[in-house]
Write an enzyme that holds these catalytic residues in place. Structure first.
Site, PDB file in Angstrom:
ATOM      1  N   ASN A   7      -8.826  43.366  -2.708  1.00 63.88           N
ATOM      2  CA  ASN A   7      -9.307  43.018  -1.367  1.00 63.88           C
ATOM      3  C   ASN A   7     -10.155  41.752  -1.310  1.00 63.88           C
ATOM      4  OD1 ASN A   7      -8.065  45.266  -0.301  1.00 63.88           O
ATOM      5  ND2 ASN A   7      -9.848  46.575  -0.603  1.00 63.88           N
TER       6      ASN A   7
ATOM      7  N   LYS B 133     -11.174  37.658  -1.789  1.00 63.49           N
ATOM      8  CA  LYS B 133     -10.526  36.368  -1.563  1.00 63.49           C
ATOM      9  C   LYS B 133     -10.136  35.730  -2.880  1.00 63.49           C
ATOM     10  CE  LYS B 133     -11.776  31.709  -0.011  1.00 63.49           C
ATOM     11  NZ  LYS B 133     -10.451  31.241   0.392  1.00 63.49           N
TER      12      LYS B 133
ATOM     13  N   LYS C 289      -6.498  35.404  -3.984  1.00 61.13           N
ATOM     14  CA  LYS C 289      -5.160  35.731  -4.498  1.00 61.13           C
ATOM     15  C   LYS C 289      -4.187  34.577  -4.283  1.00 61.13           C
ATOM     16  CE  LYS C 289      -5.318  39.391  -1.841  1.00 61.13           C
ATOM     17  NZ  LYS C 289      -6.738  39.345  -1.437  1.00 61.13           N
ATOM     18  N   THR C 290      -4.072  34.137  -3.032  1.00 61.49           N
ATOM     19  CA  THR C 290      -3.158  33.024  -2.736  1.00 61.49           C
ATOM     20  C   THR C 290      -3.682  31.750  -3.387  1.00 61.49           C
ATOM     21  OG1 THR C 290      -2.395  34.037  -0.702  1.00 61.49           O
ATOM     22  CG2 THR C 290      -2.144  31.661  -0.869  1.00 61.49           C
ATOM     23  N   THR C 291      -5.002  31.585  -3.369  1.00 61.57           N
ATOM     24  CA  THR C 291      -5.589  30.392  -3.990  1.00 61.57           C
ATOM     25  C   THR C 291      -5.239  30.336  -5.477  1.00 61.57           C
ATOM     26  OG1 THR C 291      -7.426  30.742  -2.475  1.00 61.57           O
ATOM     27  CG2 THR C 291      -7.741  29.090  -4.163  1.00 61.57           C
TER      28      THR C 291
ATOM     29  N   ARG D 217      -0.916  23.542 -11.266  1.00 61.02           N
ATOM     30  CA  ARG D 217      -1.023  23.374 -12.720  1.00 61.02           C
ATOM     31  C   ARG D 217       0.367  23.116 -13.330  1.00 61.02           C
ATOM     32  NH1 ARG D 217      -4.445  27.846 -15.701  1.00 61.02           N
ATOM     33  NH2 ARG D 217      -6.180  26.517 -15.085  1.00 61.02           N
TER      34      ARG D 217
ATOM     35  N   PHE E 257       5.571  38.647   9.633  1.00 69.37           N
ATOM     36  CA  PHE E 257       5.719  40.069   9.936  1.00 69.37           C
ATOM     37  C   PHE E 257       4.452  40.556  10.615  1.00 69.37           C
ATOM     38  CE2 PHE E 257       7.986  39.001   6.083  1.00 69.37           C
ATOM     39  CZ  PHE E 257       9.263  39.373   6.434  1.00 69.37           C
TER      40      PHE E 257
ATOM     41  N   TRP F 248       3.905  44.138  11.087  1.00 76.74           N
ATOM     42  CA  TRP F 248       3.694  45.509  10.603  1.00 76.74           C
ATOM     43  C   TRP F 248       3.527  46.501  11.742  1.00 76.74           C
ATOM     44  CZ3 TRP F 248       5.148  43.721   6.399  1.00 76.74           C
ATOM     45  CH2 TRP F 248       4.542  42.616   5.823  1.00 76.74           C
TER      46      TRP F 248
ATOM     47  N   GLU G 191       2.035  37.039  -0.779  1.00 76.54           N
ATOM     48  CA  GLU G 191       1.883  38.169   0.161  1.00 76.54           C
ATOM     49  C   GLU G 191       3.084  39.138   0.094  1.00 76.54           C
ATOM     50  OE1 GLU G 191      -1.034  37.850   1.139  1.00 76.54           O
ATOM     51  OE2 GLU G 191      -1.427  35.729   1.528  1.00 76.54           O
TER      52      GLU G 191
END
Ligand code: ATP
Ligand code: MG
Length: 173
Positions: free
Chosen positions: A12, A14, A16-18, A26, A68, A70, A105
């Site tokens: 949960n 911040k 993940k995408t970063t 890289r 999406f 949901w 995601e």
């Protein structure tokens, strides 16, 4: 020798995408090709969408569907979008064109049963053994975690949103 890794950034907090973007840059820095597929499109204008122009020869970018919801009234439409997006991802993973394929995601498609878990896991497990895959998103199913080689769970300790600080350019988008 290369051992393709299945990597999952979940939890949960911040980052993940970063983290997935950081890995993409890289790899691109070494001249390696990346296919970055975003399964959920936010309403913001993401900085990474402009960054990709600067790496356009190396990072291929796909934003799938209209995003999406949901909670959609039309679950069948969403499921079809999910299947089409997954099909595209499978083609990228089987193409042999990319050092890394990012499925940003993607966990939500599994969590909300937009896709069947078992066939997805089978495809991930039977992919080219050299192919690196990064999956991000909250609520990674335990079976995906078991199948992965690397799993990091982002744990929120503090987030500025709690103090009322809104999303900022270059930080969240
Ligand atoms: P980022 O894209 O910044 O790496 P993420 O991929 O880990 O974040 P998502 O669940 O995809 O996180 O949500 C994206 C947005 O939600 C970001 O703007 C992020 O700052 C925000 N966010 C992530 N975690 C939290 C949290 N624990 N509390 C509040 N907002 C959060
Ligand atoms: Mg994210």
């Amino acid at each position: 020798m290369r051992k393709g890794l299945l990597m999952v950034f979940t939890g949960n907090g911040k980052g993940k995408t970063t983290a997935a973007l950081g890995m993409a840059i890289r790899a691109a820095g070494h001249g390696l090709k990346v296919c970055f597929i975003q399964f959920i499109k936010g309403s913001w204008h993401y900085g990474e969408l402009d960054a990709k122009e600067r790496f356009s020869d190396l990072i291929e970018w796909h934003v799938m569907g209209k995003g999406f919801t949901w909670k959609s009234e039309n679950l069948e439409d969403d499921a079809k979008l999910a299947r089409d997006a997954w099909k595209m991802a499978c083609e990228a993973m089987n193409s042999g064109k990319y050092h890394t394929v990012v499925l940003d995601e993607f966990t939500y498609l599994l969590h909300y049963n937009m896709l069947e878990l078992e066939p997805c896991l089978e495809i991930l497990q039977k992919r080219d053994p050299n192919q690196h895959v990064v999956i991000t998103g909250r609520y990674a199913p335990k079976e995906l975690i078991e199948a992965a080689d690397l799993v990091t769970e982002m744990q929120p300790i503090k987030h500025p949103l709690k103090k009322g600080v809104k999303a900022q350019k270059g930080i969240e988008f």
